[in-house]
Write a protein that holds these residues in place. Structure first.
Motif, PDB file in Angstrom:
ATOM      1  N   THR A   8      -2.869 -12.944   0.350  1.00  0.00           N
ATOM      2  CA  THR A   8      -3.930 -12.069   1.730  1.00  0.00           C
ATOM      3  C   THR A   8      -5.182 -11.635   0.862  1.00  0.00           C
ATOM      4  N   ARG A  88       2.531  -4.440   4.025  1.00  0.00           N
ATOM      5  CA  ARG A  88       2.501  -5.484   4.944  1.00  0.00           C
ATOM      6  C   ARG A  88       3.831  -6.168   5.160  1.00  0.00           C
ATOM      7  N   THR A  89       4.786  -5.817   4.227  1.00  0.00           N
ATOM      8  CA  THR A  89       6.067  -6.284   4.449  1.00  0.00           C
ATOM      9  C   THR A  89       7.254  -5.128   3.973  1.00  0.00           C
ATOM     10  N   THR A 109       0.008  -4.877  11.329  1.00  0.00           N
ATOM     11  CA  THR A 109      -0.392  -5.617  10.611  1.00  0.00           C
ATOM     12  C   THR A 109       0.709  -6.230   9.567  1.00  0.00           C
ATOM     13  N   ARG A 111       3.717  -8.492   8.106  1.00  0.00           N
ATOM     14  CA  ARG A 111       3.712  -9.974   8.123  1.00  0.00           C
ATOM     15  C   ARG A 111       5.229 -10.387   7.978  1.00  0.00           C
ATOM     16  N   SER A 133       0.179 -10.355  15.389  1.00  0.00           N
ATOM     17  CA  SER A 133       0.038 -11.819  15.173  1.00  0.00           C
ATOM     18  C   SER A 133       0.102 -12.062  13.940  1.00  0.00           C
ATOM     19  N   SER A 134       0.018 -11.322  12.902  1.00  0.00           N
ATOM     20  CA  SER A 134       0.130 -11.741  11.518  1.00  0.00           C
ATOM     21  C   SER A 134       1.746 -11.783  10.932  1.00  0.00           C
ATOM     22  N   ARG A 136       5.254 -13.385   9.917  1.00  0.00           N
ATOM     23  CA  ARG A 136       5.428 -14.898   9.545  1.00  0.00           C
ATOM     24  C   ARG A 136       7.026 -14.782   9.406  1.00  0.00           C
ATOM     25  N   MET A 156       3.947 -15.153  18.374  1.00  0.00           N
ATOM     26  CA  MET A 156       3.862 -15.062  17.275  1.00  0.00           C
ATOM     27  C   MET A 156       2.820 -16.250  16.666  1.00  0.00           C
ATOM     28  N   ILE A 158       1.819 -17.768  13.725  1.00  0.00           N
ATOM     29  CA  ILE A 158       2.302 -18.278  12.457  1.00  0.00           C
ATOM     30  C   ILE A 158       3.716 -17.893  12.184  1.00  0.00           C
TER      31      ILE A 158
END
Length: 246
Positions: A8, A88-89, A109, A111, A133-134, A136, A156, A158
């Motif tokens: 990213t 992010r995770t 945000t 993922r 929307s990020s 995964r 979602m 992706i």
């Protein structure tokens, strides 16, 4: 997994992040594995973590939390984590957290969300992932979640990995059309036909439910088989044995 989630653009860190993370730690129980969370030492030096459970990127930001297999319990303070804007995770897998799933919409945000192998329970709202929307990867396996599968997961764009096995989700599986998505819905209380968008999944991903359609048996044959079994006065078995034999 980490290579995918770390691919990213850079995110800026904040000098107040260590204090925020320590505040988050104070909401947890049994934090012996987090003994080196020292306010006088930064959580990251470049990609190298100084604090246990940190995932760091090359800019020295806390990109994620990897708090697995630590015997943790208590409350996951999402409000405080949301203030660490570089995250992010998050993974709390293989711990002892209980109660409802935290409101991760406050960290829109994210993922990756990894909560498998805890004691979470209750229903997850239909809009629990709305706007994320990020995302995964979402792994909620081996808990006690109930109710319907949140339809916001189908939005979602992706999403590539969804693990919901060994819970108590019920009702029909919503329509999933994401490309390259891999799912596991085994051993829940799901019924009805498998959506066409999931017809290419491994059959084992649907075991232990009352489902039909590709990649399982055609629905009409399944209905006929169930009818015949009832009319032949077949013996009934406890639910756990029926699931084991499926």
């Amino acid at each position: 997994m980490l290579h995918v989630l770390l691919a990213t653009s850079p995110v800026l860190s904040d000098q107040n992040d260590p204090a925020r993370l320590l505040k988050f730690k104070s909401s947890l129980n049994n934090v012996g594995h987090l003994h080196n969370w020292d306010p006088d030492i930064p959580p990251c030096t470049g990609e190298s973590p100084n604090w246990n459970g940190m995932i760091c990127n090359k800019d020295g930001n806390v990109f994620g939390l990897l708090l697995e297999n630590m015997g943790l319990s208590g409350m996951i303070d999402v409000d405080t984590l949301a203030e660490v804007t570089s995250i992010r995770t998050i993974s709390f897998m293989n711990n002892s957290f209980e109660g409802a799933m935290p409101n991760f919409l406050k960290i829109v945000t994210l993922r990756g969300i990894f909560l498998s192998n805890n004691k979470f329970s209750g229903e997850i709202g239909s809009d629990a992932f709305k706007g994320m929307s990020s995302l995964r990867r979402v792994e909620l396996a081996n808990n006690n979640f109930s109710g319907k599968i949140p339809t916001s997961l189908t939005q979602m764009p992706i999403l590539v990995d969804l693990q919901l096995q060994n819970n108590q989700f019920e009702g029909e599986i919503p329509e999933f059309e994401q490309k390259d998505l891999k799912v596991n819905f085994a051993n829940n209380r799901l019924v009805g036909s498998i959506p066409e968008g999931l017809s290419n999944q491994d059959p084992s991903s649907f075991a232990g439910n009352n489902l039909c359609g590709k990649p399982l048996r055609p629905c009409k044959k399944m209905i006929r088989a169930n009818y015949q079994s009832h009319t032949s006065h077949a013996p009934t078995y406890p639910h756990r044995l029926r699931r084991a034999a499926a």
